[in-house]
Design an enzyme around this catalytic site. Structure first.
Site, PDB file in Angstrom:
ATOM      1  N   GLN A  92      -4.313  -5.076   6.956  1.00 18.25           N
ATOM      2  CA  GLN A  92      -5.270  -6.041   6.411  1.00 18.25           C
ATOM      3  C   GLN A  92      -5.254  -7.377   7.138  1.00 18.25           C
ATOM      4  OE1 GLN A  92      -7.584  -5.343   4.335  1.00 18.25           O
ATOM      5  NE2 GLN A  92      -6.865  -3.331   3.651  1.00 18.25           N
ATOM      6  N   CYS A 104      -4.606   2.207  -3.860  1.00 14.64           N
ATOM      7  CA  CYS A 104      -3.387   2.722  -3.216  1.00 14.64           C
ATOM      8  C   CYS A 104      -2.239   1.733  -3.370  1.00 14.64           C
ATOM      9  CB  CYS A 104      -3.630   3.052  -1.745  1.00 14.64           C
ATOM     10  SG  CYS A 104      -4.808   4.382  -1.491  1.00 14.64           S
ATOM     11  N   ASP A 154       3.311  -3.991   7.741  1.00 17.50           N
ATOM     12  CA  ASP A 154       1.995  -3.365   7.647  1.00 17.50           C
ATOM     13  C   ASP A 154       0.957  -4.454   7.889  1.00 17.50           C
ATOM     14  OD1 ASP A 154      -0.451  -2.313   6.881  1.00 17.50           O
ATOM     15  OD2 ASP A 154       0.250  -1.509   4.972  1.00 17.50           O
ATOM     16  N   LYS A 182     -10.175  -0.648  10.543  1.00 14.74           N
ATOM     17  CA  LYS A 182     -10.379  -1.875   9.776  1.00 14.74           C
ATOM     18  C   LYS A 182     -10.679  -3.049  10.700  1.00 14.74           C
ATOM     19  CE  LYS A 182      -7.071  -0.384   6.205  1.00 14.74           C
ATOM     20  NZ  LYS A 182      -7.967   0.001   5.114  1.00 14.74           N
ATOM     21  N   HIS A 216       0.864  -1.172   0.000  1.00 14.27           N
ATOM     22  CA  HIS A 216       0.000   0.000   0.000  1.00 14.27           C
ATOM     23  C   HIS A 216       0.900   1.220   0.000  1.00 14.27           C
ATOM     24  CE1 HIS A 216      -2.800   3.000   1.672  1.00 14.27           C
ATOM     25  NE2 HIS A 216      -3.799   2.178   1.377  1.00 14.27           N
TER      26      HIS A 216
END
Length: 410
Positions: free
Chosen positions: A202, A365, A199, A225, A122
């Site tokens: 997700q 993104c 990251d 999220k 991302h």
């Protein structure tokens, strides 16, 4: 569908689904919906404990501080971190990754050092490293994946060199939905003396995370999220690394003492939490974690995989629809990114929206990945445990009509 999924109506926990409006929400990878218990936790803070944490020594101020610090401990347990001091509250994943880039990257990297970034990142885990490379003279390199999103051991080993000093990688791609081999990446990185920045935006809503087991150096995720409010995020960092980093922001509550010309900064974690904190958001994040763990990640994953498999099965039968990534629904973490022959993704999204189905369209993104795949843009349907089989069937039925509605026949 697993039996536990049938026994409990998760949708009843979410106020947005009680409204008298048609809504099939399949944009969960962008932001999740919030259960009532999370909304109540934030409201409860402002109704019963509202004071500025760490500032007032009166009873209400101490209660606010306790609420905020208890939320930190809750996140520590969620990530299986060694100490609560290793948990830094931020606004979101983007801010957390920028904190690492500005505070660690700029101060530790030198000309010629290599920053390894996966091609599927991302922009939030790419742009900060572009900035660090420009400022320090470090060199940005890319770890490329196979066309279906796999990072093989051969590719990983081939991307690292003795000059690699930092590797930035997503645990779950927001385009493919595939879980990346973070433990293997970390092991190889540490062999080369590099730190690893993960990251987890997700992955945190879908799979359990053990930062000590993964041996990652930094890991970031967003509350929004993960069923929590917008405006609250988390950075985990190993204590020894955080101790050696300068503050990212300066101002109130991140100091021990301030003189006219110098200052002594507060110990961890407050060194990195300048200004008034989002205590209500932190309390709500703790409640969101409690809610997810009460369901259990195994039950969550089984339900989401079942819905994803149903969607993928029907999508494969629709002429002109092409799903990016693995053929295995279990390797998508609920994310199905796809194209439709001769129809722009924005038109696909608009047609689905006319049937009250919310999906995402664009480059997500992740423009370097889309360029690498030679796919300018795509549509993304992202599934959560509170979606239903009926919604999936409605989505695929609407999708099956897209090309006809655009004048391309059956």
């Amino acid at each position: 569908m697993d039996n536990r999924g049938r026994e409990r109506d998760y949708r009843a926990d979410f106020p947005i689904f009680r409204q008298n409006r048609p809504l099939i929400y399949l944009d969960n990878a962008a932001t999740s919906q919030r259960p009532a218990c999370v909304l109540e936790a934030e409201r409860d803070f402002y109704e019963k404990q509202n004071a500025n944490p760490m500032r007032g020594l009166y009873e209400l101020g101490l209660e606010a501080t306790d609420c905020y610090e208890n939320a930190r401990k809750r996140v520590q347990r969620f990530l299986h971190a060694g100490k609560a001091e290793e948990i830094i509250f931020t606004r979101n994943t983007t801010e957390a990754l920028n904190l690492v880039a500005y505070s660690y990257g700029v101060s530790h990297l030198r000309p010629g050092d290599e920053i390894l970034v996966s091609i599927m990142e991302h922009h939030s885990n790419l742009l900060p490293w572009q900035m660090v490379a420009a400022r320090t003279g470090a060199v940005l390199k890319f770890l490329e994946c196979s066309p279906d999103g796999r990072l093989t051991q051969e590719r990983i080993r081939g991307a690292f060199t003795p000059r690699t000093r930092l590797a930035a990688v997503t645990q779950v791609s927001n385009v493919f939905g595939r879980v990346n081999p973070i433990r293997e990446i970390t092991r190889i990185a540490h062999e080369q003396g590099a730190v690893v920045v993960v990251d987890a935006a997700q992955s945190a809503p879908h799979i359990p995370i053990d930062v000590c087991g993964l041996d990652v150096d930094f890991l970031a995720f967003s509350g929004h999220k993960l069923l929590a409010p917008m405006g609250i995020g988390v950075l985990y960092g190993k204590e020894e690394l955080l101790q050696a980093m300068p503050p990212f922001l300066t101002g109130g509550e991140m100091i021990e003492r301030v003189g006219r010309y110098d200052a002594v900064y507060a110990p961890l974690p407050h060194k990195f939490e300048a200004g008034t904190v989002n205590a209500g958001g932190a309390a709500a994040l703790g409640s969101a974690i409690d809610y997810l763990e009460q369901i259990g990640f195994q039950a969550l994953r089984e339900r989401e995989d079942s819905l994803t498999a149903l969607a993928l099965e029907h999508m494969k039968e629709i002429p002109g629809v092409h799903v990016l990534g693995s053929e295995d629904a279990g390797e998508h973490c609920g994310i199905l990114t796809f194209t439709v022959d001769e129809v722009h993704p924005h038109d696909v999204a608009s047609i689905l929206d006319a049937d009250h189905i919310a999906v995402r369209a664009g480059h997500h993104c992740a423009q370097p990945l889309m360029d690498y795949l030679k796919v300018p843009s795509a549509v993304r349907a992202s599934i959560a445990f509170y979606n239903t089989e009926e919604e999936i069937r409605a989505f695929t039925e609407s999708l099956s009509q897209v090309r006809r509605k655009m004048g391309y026949g059956e």
